[in-house]
Design an enzyme around this catalytic site. Structure first.
Site, PDB file in Angstrom:
ATOM      1  N   CYS A 152       0.855  -1.187   0.000  1.00 52.33           N
ATOM      2  CA  CYS A 152       0.000   0.000   0.000  1.00 52.33           C
ATOM      3  C   CYS A 152       0.888   1.233   0.000  1.00 52.33           C
ATOM      4  CB  CYS A 152      -0.870   0.037   1.246  1.00 52.33           C
ATOM      5  SG  CYS A 152      -1.852  -1.451   1.460  1.00 52.33           S
ATOM      6  N   ARG A 208       1.163   1.938  -6.031  1.00 47.05           N
ATOM      7  CA  ARG A 208       1.346   0.911  -5.006  1.00 47.05           C
ATOM      8  C   ARG A 208       0.041   0.181  -4.673  1.00 47.05           C
ATOM      9  NH1 ARG A 208       6.152   1.263  -2.362  1.00 47.05           N
ATOM     10  NH2 ARG A 208       5.300   0.090  -0.618  1.00 47.05           N
ATOM     11  N   TRP A 255      -3.670  -1.636  -1.352  1.00 44.18           N
ATOM     12  CA  TRP A 255      -3.567  -2.858  -2.170  1.00 44.18           C
ATOM     13  C   TRP A 255      -4.031  -3.958  -1.234  1.00 44.18           C
ATOM     14  CZ3 TRP A 255      -2.774  -4.469  -6.971  1.00 44.18           C
ATOM     15  CH2 TRP A 255      -2.361  -5.787  -7.190  1.00 44.18           C
ATOM     16  N   ASN A 260       1.044  -0.288   5.905  1.00 45.49           N
ATOM     17  CA  ASN A 260       1.440  -1.024   4.709  1.00 45.49           C
ATOM     18  C   ASN A 260       2.143  -2.280   5.188  1.00 45.49           C
ATOM     19  OD1 ASN A 260       2.473  -1.927   2.245  1.00 45.49           O
ATOM     20  ND2 ASN A 260       4.261  -0.581   2.390  1.00 45.49           N
ATOM     21  N   GLY A 261       1.676  -3.452   4.774  1.00 48.46           N
ATOM     22  CA  GLY A 261       2.327  -4.701   5.188  1.00 48.46           C
ATOM     23  C   GLY A 261       1.296  -5.715   5.638  1.00 48.46           C
ATOM     24  N   GLU A 282       9.949 -19.610 -20.443  1.00 52.11           N
ATOM     25  CA  GLU A 282       9.758 -18.273 -19.881  1.00 52.11           C
ATOM     26  C   GLU A 282      10.891 -17.335 -20.324  1.00 52.11           C
ATOM     27  OE1 GLU A 282       7.432 -16.722 -18.673  1.00 52.11           O
ATOM     28  OE2 GLU A 282       8.242 -15.079 -17.498  1.00 52.11           O
ATOM     29  N   LYS A 288      10.207 -13.899 -22.377  1.00 57.38           N
ATOM     30  CA  LYS A 288      10.651 -12.581 -21.904  1.00 57.38           C
ATOM     31  C   LYS A 288      11.471 -11.897 -22.985  1.00 57.38           C
ATOM     32  CE  LYS A 288       8.559 -11.993 -19.227  1.00 57.38           C
ATOM     33  NZ  LYS A 288       7.640 -12.686 -18.348  1.00 57.38           N
ATOM     34  N   GLU A 310       9.239 -10.843 -26.107  1.00 56.99           N
ATOM     35  CA  GLU A 310       8.254  -9.765 -25.913  1.00 56.99           C
ATOM     36  C   GLU A 310       8.919  -8.417 -25.640  1.00 56.99           C
ATOM     37  OE1 GLU A 310       5.484 -10.296 -22.648  1.00 56.99           O
ATOM     38  OE2 GLU A 310       7.041 -11.157 -21.393  1.00 56.99           O
ATOM     39  N   HIS A 322      15.665 -33.555 -32.091  1.00 55.78           N
ATOM     40  CA  HIS A 322      14.546 -33.944 -32.961  1.00 55.78           C
ATOM     41  C   HIS A 322      14.139 -32.831 -33.928  1.00 55.78           C
ATOM     42  CE1 HIS A 322      14.087 -37.681 -30.768  1.00 55.78           C
ATOM     43  NE2 HIS A 322      14.098 -36.993 -29.623  1.00 55.78           N
ATOM     44  N   LYS A 324      -1.319  -5.260 -20.369  1.00 51.12           N
ATOM     45  CA  LYS A 324      -1.053  -5.898 -19.085  1.00 51.12           C
ATOM     46  C   LYS A 324      -2.106  -6.941 -18.755  1.00 51.12           C
ATOM     47  CE  LYS A 324       1.293  -6.552 -15.379  1.00 51.12           C
ATOM     48  NZ  LYS A 324       2.433  -7.461 -15.600  1.00 51.12           N
TER      49      LYS A 324
HETATM   50  C1  F6R Z   1       4.212 -12.126 -20.207  1.00 53.22           C
HETATM   51  C2  F6R Z   1       2.931 -11.876 -19.558  1.00 53.22           C
HETATM   52  C3  F6R Z   1       1.719 -12.555 -20.118  1.00 53.22           C
HETATM   53  C4  F6R Z   1       0.726 -12.922 -19.008  1.00 53.22           C
HETATM   54  C5  F6R Z   1      -0.569 -13.476 -19.611  1.00 53.22           C
HETATM   55  C6  F6R Z   1      -1.523 -13.956 -18.537  1.00 53.22           C
HETATM   56  O1  F6R Z   1       5.243 -11.444 -19.571  1.00 53.22           O
HETATM   57  O2  F6R Z   1       2.833 -11.126 -18.634  1.00 53.22           O
HETATM   58  O3  F6R Z   1       2.065 -13.677 -20.865  1.00 53.22           O
HETATM   59  O4  F6R Z   1       1.333 -13.865 -18.174  1.00 53.22           O
HETATM   60  O5  F6R Z   1      -1.190 -12.505 -20.381  1.00 53.22           O
HETATM   61  O6  F6R Z   1      -1.860 -12.914 -17.686  1.00 53.22           O
HETATM   62  P1  F6R Z   1      -2.478 -13.182 -16.259  1.00 53.22           P
HETATM   63  O7  F6R Z   1      -1.437 -13.888 -15.446  1.00 53.22           O
HETATM   64  O8  F6R Z   1      -2.809 -11.822 -15.721  1.00 53.22           O
HETATM   65  O9  F6R Z   1      -3.680 -14.047 -16.461  1.00 53.22           O
END
Ligand code: F6R
Length: 613
Positions: A2, A27, A80, A104-105, A486, A490, A493, A509, A608
């Protein structure tokens, strides 16, 4: 996570608090609130006025136009949610008698304290852990300790967990008392006015002279000055620092991007995921009131997208090996289209940082229709996916602003480890001694992670060396295979370089045809039962002039002979290694993207939270 701010001075507090909260809204934005008192007694009735509401800061600003809060001492909070859903009642500040508190915590022993206080007549008006602290301070004041600082000190002795508190009393209207343990707290020094906040950003427009409060310190703030002591009341002398960052830099904690900040926040985020969940006395895991009946669970099906899908693949490895329950993992976007066979014996674990991903939501609806019970692992309290599910496990990573997921991923990994231990203890597959070892290692993990995230300089050099490549290959076996996926995700993207993650044994293969002297191959080779086989795969890459970057365990003297570059991570239990090996891959992707100058926090074409199918 928070945001908190406090002000004592000669000006009206509310506009200063609101402007600080605006900078702290990153936050958390589940609710916001202020409490203000007028030490002169000209306005008000001598009691602090509290104005708070669910929703973003704009909702609070709107409310304040109808219910103004005049006065020159005050505190503000942006929430939060962790304990207690987002609601008006759970919004901070919290009151008990003459005491007002923001926090916060997480208070780890909140359930025991709540029961104790309730038994002696306390009435609670929220579900939060914070309100308990307001009651503790109020009791200390009533028991004859008239001084607010002493009352707070006595109350601190009763709470366990992470916190930054700010406390105000109607009886000492020109004073704020703050305390810190694990959650950030900074004091701002003005001229006839002083501030406290969780982040310098909140007060940077008012002052640049600050003191960063250390662990286990308390601060009494008045117009005249600030006094810092430890929790035993022993004075601490601290030199103020002058901040030279711009406000935008400060919001990112001095880091160039939110993503880099979030990479560095991971040790803290993982520690927060563990708070209150590790039961060392019984070598067990506590799941926040989630009541899973392992007798009923015949199979577990993870469903998720993107990075959360990769965490689920690690979850498959963990649950199968520690709890011996069969596991399947499905992409949420594919799940519905094959008429999945599901029933009462299935536990569907839906993993989603945002809790709003539409593909995952639709998959849950399908699973519910077929009678499965649903457990959500999410970072956002009361988001749609946990609400749609029967049970919710919250990762407590704090808001993730960078579009590429980092701290959400490592905390999801921790959630799956905890789930696997919990189930393993109940199915009897996990012996108590092994559970004890794993839990002890889990508690050491944040320190080991700190070691890795601080090794950014090496990754920066590697990013410059390999950042112009046309593509990358990532290889791993067992629980390291999802980490290879992963690492590749990363990199692509963020830097827009094509990257593939492959199971190391699958390379021969097909993808082996890609290998030549221009292709960097990142190989995950930590200590463990797959080590020799992975080293053989390394040799196959090098025999074809591929460039090998190996991620290995500290103390591995052999690996240097098989790789062009070696990145070392601390040793840990096999089940926890993914949490460490993913960190250099996040840093590599970050620095390659930085080297190429792409938009790191908001990569092209991405969002996001993906709320379309
Ligand atoms: C990659 C990334 C996305 C999310 C995906 C699912 O860095 O952030 O691949 O992981 O869109 O999102 P959530 O976890 O919010 O369902």
């Amino acid at each position: 996570m928070c945001g908190i701010i406090g002000y004592v001075g000669g000006r009206q507090a509310t506009p200063i608090l609101i402007s600080g909260l605006r900078r702290l809204e990153y936050r958390g934005y589940d609710s916001a609130g202020v409490s203000v008192i007028d030490p002169s007694g000209v306005t008000g009735d001598g009691r602090a006025r509290v104005v708070r509401c669910r929703g973003k800061l704009a909702a609070l600003e709107d409310k304040l136009t109808k219910e103004p809060a005049p006065g020159t001492t005050g505190m503000g909070h942006t929430r939060w949610a962790t304990h207690g859903r987002p609601s008006d009642e759970n919004s901070h500040p919290h009151r008990a008698g003459s005491i007002t508190v923001i926090h916060n915590g997480i208070i780890e022993n909140h359930l025991a304290l709540r029961a104790e206080l309730a038994a002696s007549g306390a009435h609670f008006s929220s579900e939060t852990d914070t309100e308990i602290f307001a009651h503790l301070v109020e009791r200390a004041v009533q028991s004859g300790t008239t001084d607010l600082t002493t009352a707070v000190r006595r109350s601190l002795a009763k709470v366990r967990g992470s916190f930054a508190f700010v406390v105000m009393s109607d009886k000492e209207p020109g004073t704020l008392v703050a305390a810190k343990n694990s959650s950030p707290l900074v004091v701002g020094l003005g001229d006839g006015e002083n501030y406290v906040a969780s982040d310098v950003t909140a007060i940077l427009s008012e002052t640049r002279r600050v003191i960063f409060v250390d662990e286990g310190e308390m601060v009494t703030v008045t117009r005249q000055g600030v006094q810092i002591t430890d929790f035993d009341g022993k004075p601490r002398v601290r030199e103020p620092k002058t901040i030279t960052w711009s406000a935008v830099q400060a919001e990112k904690g001095g880091y160039k991007h939110y993503m880099l900040k979030e990479i560095h926040e991971q040790p803290r985020a993982v520690a927060d995921t563990l708070v209150g969940r590790v039961d060392l006395e019984h070598d067990d895991v506590l799941l926040d009131g989630i009541d899973l009946d392992p007798e009923r669970i015949k199979r577990i099906v993870f469903i998720a997208c993107g990075t959360s899908y990769h965490a689920s693949l690690v979850g498959e490895f963990l649950v199968e090996s520690l709890a011996r329950i069969p596991v399947e993992v499905d992409l949420a976007s594919e799940f519905r289209y094959r008429d999945p066979i599901l029933g009462r014996g299935d536990l569907v674990v839906a993993v989603s940082q945002s809790g709003e991903t539409l593909d995952t939501m639709e998959a849950i609806r399908e699973a519910k229709k077929k009678g499965a019970q649903i457990l959500a692992i999410s970072n956002v309290v009361e988001s749609s996916i946990p609400r749609l599910s029967d049970h919710a496990f919250y990762t407590h990573a704090g808001p993730e602003i960078g579009v590429a997921s980092t701290k959400a991923f490592t905390t999801q990994l921790i959630a799956t480890v905890l789930l696997a231990i919990y189930l393993g203890r109940r199915t009897g597959a996990l012996p108590r001694e092994r559970a004890r070892e794993l839990l002890a290692e889990l508690l050491q993990l944040p320190n080991k992670m700190r070691d890795v995230v601080e090794s950014g300089a090496q990754l920066q050099v590697l990013a410059r060396r390999y950042g112009h490549s046309h593509g990358f290959l990532f290889l791993g076996r067992g629980a390291q295979y999802p980490i290879a996926l992963e690492g590749a995700l990363k990199l692509k993207e963020l830097s827009y370089i094509h990257a593939e993650g492959y199971a190391a044994g699958e390379m021969k293969h097909g993808p082996i045809a890609l290998i030549d002297e221009t292709l960097p191959v990142v190989v995950l080779a930590p200590r463990g039962p797959n080590y020799d086989k992975v080293v053989s795969n390394l040799a196959e890459v090098r025999a074809r002039q591929g460039k090998v970057l190996a991620v290995a365990t500290k103390g591995d003297a052999e690996i240097g002979g098989h790789a062009d570059d070696v990145i070392l991570v601390p040793d840990s239990a096999l089940e926890l290694q993914p949490v460490l090996t993913v960190l250099p891959l996040q840093l590599l992707a970050y620095y390659v993207a930085d080297f190429k100058g792409t938009d790191i926090d908001q990569p092209r074409n991405l969002a996001k939270s993906v709320t379309v199918e």
